[in-house]
Design a protein around this motif. Structure first.
Motif, mmCIF file in Angstrom:
data_model
loop_
_atom_site.group_PDB
_atom_site.id
_atom_site.type_symbol
_atom_site.label_atom_id
_atom_site.label_comp_id
_atom_site.label_asym_id
_atom_site.label_seq_id
_atom_site.Cartn_x
_atom_site.Cartn_y
_atom_site.Cartn_z
ATOM 1 N N ARG A 1 1.638 6.000 3.644
ATOM 2 C CA ARG A 1 1.323 6.024 2.217
ATOM 3 C C ARG A 1 1.200 7.453 1.705
ATOM 4 O O ARG A 1 1.644 7.778 0.595
ATOM 5 N N ASN B 1 0.833 -1.205 0.000
ATOM 6 C CA ASN B 1 0.000 0.000 0.000
ATOM 7 C C ASN B 1 0.866 1.253 0.000
ATOM 8 O O ASN B 1 0.608 2.196 -0.757
ATOM 9 N N VAL B 2 1.905 1.256 0.834
ATOM 10 C CA VAL B 2 2.767 2.436 0.937
ATOM 11 C C VAL B 2 3.599 2.607 -0.328
ATOM 12 O O VAL B 2 3.864 3.729 -0.771
#
Length: 362
Positions: A140, A89-90
Motif C-alpha cells: 500500500r 487497501n493497496v
C-alpha cells in the motif's frame, strides 16, 4: 530530501540523495519522530525548510499538506482498513489520487505480487498474520509511487522469523526500484540489511552521519558506539601521537566534571592532526581486567570501578566507570570473573594494547 528546521529544542539538518535508504538512529527523544513528522507533513517547522524531490513543501511561506507531498509512511503497525480486502487497501492510494477502479486494482495486484503477497488479495486484515499484514502495508505504501517512503520501525512489532523475511523484502524492493527511503530503527540488523547511509540524532540534532560501514566501524557518538558494541573515548591528539581524554561531560548542566584526564596510545589514522579532536575506540573483547598492575606490554592501563556484570553469550561483560566518568566495558570469560572475584563497587585495572585502539578524526 532536505530538511533544516527548528522546532522547540529540535534542530535538524538532513540531506538524503535520491535513490538511497537513510537509516536514522538515536535514543528515545532524540528527534527521530520529529524528522518523520516534518517530512510527512504532520508537523509544521517553525523555521527552515523541508524539500522533497527538489520541491519546497514547507517553509516560512509554503505549506503542502500530507496528501500533496508524494510521501508514504509505513509504521510499526500495519494500520490497514479492517473493512477492505488486501487488494482494496493497496488500491486505496491510487484511487485517492484519481486513478480509475480498474487501473487502481491492476496496480494493487502488481504491488502485492512485488512484496510476495499476491495470494492475499482477497483476504481482510483480520485474516492476516502480522508478517502478512505488514507486507500488504508495504504494498500500500508503494502503490502511489511515492517520492519518499518513510519507515517508522516497521519490523519492531514482528516476531524474529517474520522480521527477518520482511527485512530481506525491504532490501530487495527498495534497492531494485532505487526507492528513496528514511528508515527509523533501533535494530542494528535493520541498518546493516537495508540502509545505504546513516545519521545519528542526539537531543534534536545530527551528531554523526556517513555510510553505514563508516558509522558502525568508526563511531563518533555514544549511541553509534553502543550500537556497534565498542568503547568510545573522545579526546584530542597530542603531538607525540597520544590521545588526551578529558573527564566526561556532566550529566546535568552546572554539575562539575571530576577526575583526571586519561592518556591513551593507539593506531592513529594519518588523517588525524595534532591538537585536533579525535575519537578512540576499542572492542570490549580486547580489554583485559586485573586486580594488580599487569605485566607484559599493554601501554594503556586505566583504573576503574566495576558497575555490573552481564552475560554476553559465552563471555561476561564487565561494565565499569573511570574516575573521570567514562563508561568502559570488557568481555572476559566466566573463569576470569570467578578468579578475580569481581563484584560491583570493586576497584580494578583495565588494560589494552595500543594495537587494539583505533584513533580517527572525530
Amino acid at each position: 530530501m532536505h530538511a533544516a528546521v527548528a522546532d522547540r529544542d529540535v534542530r535538524l539538518d538532513v540531506d538524503l540523495p535520491a535513490g538511497q535508504v537513510l537509516g536514522v538512529l538515536g535514543a528515545n527523544g532524540a528527534g527521530k519522530s520529529t524528522l518523520l513528522a516534518l517530512a510527512a507533513g504532520l508537523l509544521r517547522p517553525t523555521a527552515g525548510a523541508v524539500t522533497i524531490a527538489g520541491r519546497v513543501v514547507a517553509d516560512a511561506r509554503t505549506w503542502l499538506p500530507p496528501h500533496g507531498r508524494r510521501v508514504s509512511l509505513l509504521a510499526q503497525e500495519p494500520l490497514l482498513f479492517p473493512h477492505l480486502t488486501a487488494l482494496e487497501n493497496v488500491a486505496f492510494g491510487p484511487r485517492a489520487t484519481g486513478a480509475g477502479r480498474r487501473a487502481a486494482a491492476a496496480l494493487a495486484r502488481e504491488r502485492l505480487a512485488q512484496v510476495g503477497a499476491a495470494e492475499l488479495a482477497g483476504r481482510r486484515p483480520g485474516q492476516l498474520s502480522g508478517g502478512q499484514a505488514q507486507r500488504v502495508a508495504l504494498a500500500r505504501a508503494l502503490a502511489p509511487d511515492p517520492a519518499v517512503v518513510l519507515l517508522d520501525e516497521p519490523l519492531s512489532a514482528l516476531d524474529v522469523e517474520a522480521a527477518a523475511a520482511m527485512r530481506q523484502l525491504l532490501r530487495e524492493v527498495l534497492r531494485a526500484a532505487r526507492r528513496t527511503a528514511v528508515l527509523v530503527t533501533h535494530d542494528l540488523l535493520d541498518v546493516l540489511a537495508v540502509a545505504d547511509a546513516v545519521v545519528v540524532l542526539e537531543h534534536g540534532a545530527v551528531v554523526e552521519e556517513g555510510s553505514t560501514l563508516e558509522v558502525l566501524t568508526r563511531p563518533r557518538s555514544g549511541f553509534a558506539a553502543s550500537l556497534a558494541g565498542v568503547n568510545l573515548l573522545p579526546g584530542r591528539l597530542r603531538p607525540d601521537g597520544a590521545v588526551i581524554v578529558p573527564p566526561a561531560a556532566p550529566v546535568r548542566a552546572g554539575t562539575p566534571t571530576a577526575g583526571p584526564e586519561l592518556v591513551l596510545h593507539g593506531l592513529v589514522d594519518p588523517a588525524c592532526r595534532a591538537g585536533a579532536a579525535v575519537a578512540a575506540s576499542v572492542a570490549p573483547r580486547a580489554v583485559s581486567v586485573h586486580r594488580d598492575p599487569p605485566g607484559g606490554s599493554p601501554r594503556n592501563t586505566v583504573p576503574v570501578t566495576v558497575l555490573g556484570l552481564e552475560q554476553q553469550g559465552e563471555l561476561v561483560r564487565v561494565r565499569t566507570v573511570t574516575d573521570g566518568g567514562h563508561r568502559l566495558a570488557a568481555d572476559i570469560t566466566p573463569t576470569s570473573v570467578a578468579g578475580l572475584g569481581l563484584a560491583p563497587g570493586m576497584r580494578v585495572l583495565l588494560a589494552v594494547k595500543a594495537a587494539e585502539v583505533a584513533v580517527y578524526p572525530a
